[in-house]
Design a protein around this motif. Sequence first.
Motif, PDB file in Angstrom:
ATOM      1  N   LEU A 297      -6.262  16.782  18.078  1.00 60.51           N
ATOM      2  CA  LEU A 297      -5.684  16.850  16.789  1.00 60.51           C
ATOM      3  C   LEU A 297      -6.688  17.615  15.490  1.00 60.51           C
ATOM      4  CD1 LEU A 297      -3.353  17.300  15.524  1.00 60.51           C
ATOM      5  CD2 LEU A 297      -3.247  14.778  15.345  1.00 60.51           C
ATOM      6  N   LYS A 298      -7.586  16.721  14.939  1.00 52.84           N
ATOM      7  CA  LYS A 298      -8.019  17.692  14.060  1.00 52.84           C
ATOM      8  C   LYS A 298      -8.859  18.667  14.390  1.00 52.84           C
ATOM      9  CE  LYS A 298     -11.430  16.386   9.906  1.00 52.84           C
ATOM     10  NZ  LYS A 298     -11.734  17.696  10.541  1.00 52.84           N
ATOM     11  N   ARG A 299      -9.391  18.915  15.909  1.00 55.41           N
ATOM     12  CA  ARG A 299      -9.258  20.337  16.251  1.00 55.41           C
ATOM     13  C   ARG A 299      -8.563  21.486  16.166  1.00 55.41           C
ATOM     14  NH1 ARG A 299     -12.446  17.467  20.543  1.00 55.41           N
ATOM     15  NH2 ARG A 299     -10.637  17.974  21.710  1.00 55.41           N
ATOM     16  N   TYR A 300      -7.553  21.159  16.452  1.00 54.56           N
ATOM     17  CA  TYR A 300      -5.999  22.354  16.774  1.00 54.56           C
ATOM     18  C   TYR A 300      -5.999  22.358  14.970  1.00 54.56           C
ATOM     19  CZ  TYR A 300      -6.772  22.468  21.647  1.00 54.56           C
ATOM     20  OH  TYR A 300      -7.322  22.487  23.282  1.00 54.56           O
ATOM     21  N   GLU A 301      -5.846  20.881  14.532  1.00 50.12           N
ATOM     22  CA  GLU A 301      -5.315  21.278  13.012  1.00 50.12           C
ATOM     23  C   GLU A 301      -6.060  22.704  12.293  1.00 50.12           C
ATOM     24  OE1 GLU A 301      -2.201  17.377  12.190  1.00 50.12           O
ATOM     25  OE2 GLU A 301      -4.752  17.374  12.029  1.00 50.12           O
ATOM     26  N   ASP A 302      -7.380  21.456  11.630  1.00 44.71           N
ATOM     27  CA  ASP A 302      -8.815  22.577  11.120  1.00 44.71           C
ATOM     28  C   ASP A 302      -8.739  24.171  11.898  1.00 44.71           C
ATOM     29  OD1 ASP A 302      -8.699  20.766  10.336  1.00 44.71           O
ATOM     30  OD2 ASP A 302     -10.570  19.952  11.453  1.00 44.71           O
ATOM     31  N   GLY A 303      -7.894  24.791  13.468  1.00 43.56           N
ATOM     32  CA  GLY A 303      -8.255  25.723  13.866  1.00 43.56           C
ATOM     33  C   GLY A 303      -7.159  26.732  13.308  1.00 43.56           C
TER      34      GLY A 303
END
Length: 303
Positions: A297-303
């Motif tokens: 989730l953090k990867r997609y939120e940061d992306g």
Amino acid sequence: MSHQPDNPVPLFGSGPRRSLNPTAAGIVLGTELRRMRAERRLTATRAATLINASVSKVSRLERAESPPDPRDIEILADAYGVNPAERAQLRSLTRRAREPEWFDRYTDCAASWMQRLIALESDAVYYCAYEARLAPGLLQTPEYARQIISDGLRLSEGDRVEQRVLLRQERQRRFFGQPAPPVARFLLDESVLHRQVGTPAVMAGQLRKLLEYSDRPGVTLLVVPLNSSVVSNHGSMAHLRFASGGPPAMVFIEGDDDAMYYVKPDEVERRVEVMLRLSHEAAVPWRDSRAILLDALKRYEDG
């Protein structure tokens, strides 16, 4: 919270009795007819002669692949010498099996080979699914589902897409929104979290939904990591078990454009053994699975 012990669930067992939906009633009717015929040592050919039909029609009737004709059921009941209670049960099952299903209005949107699963999943007492390619249909957000339908089926935006999205939402409501939903276990291959469907925002929304469901009582969501030593040859599998008096336990395996249903005990057990190994040898525990979901989730939120 879903930190329940990772103990194998018996393949067969009893549970609270539930009223049968039309598809389940047809399956139970077919099972009863096959049992009665076998106990009288009558062949399918003999049963076909009795109702002036082909052997394939008898086979379809016993496998619940075609609507039962009340006249055929009465003739077979006479031939099998059933008692009054059994005859009443056969009549009741026949009436129920001929009633429409809730998803009939979505018939154009649901492949025929998926309709049995759609009809039965919410009536199970135990449901376990393994998905290697996409988030499970019962857990998809509308945005994620819409993207899959648009891309995978190459349908343009419009009623055809939205009807399919609505069908998935209705499946979810009927599965999780009932007073006593099935005990559910979802095994999610880690590759699903890396396979971007739509925009990062769509993926982030989908991951939030997976996290939300992982916290629900009666729901367990576990991740099968990429370095797992247990591998399934199938990308989508589901094991359904029903209450006493309902359909037999079954395994559903989805292909690219078809599906197989297994109900014979030895066939079910052989395939459920793979799912149990995925669940108890390959998948990481609930807390670790949740951590993997949060990292994704953090990867997609940061992306």
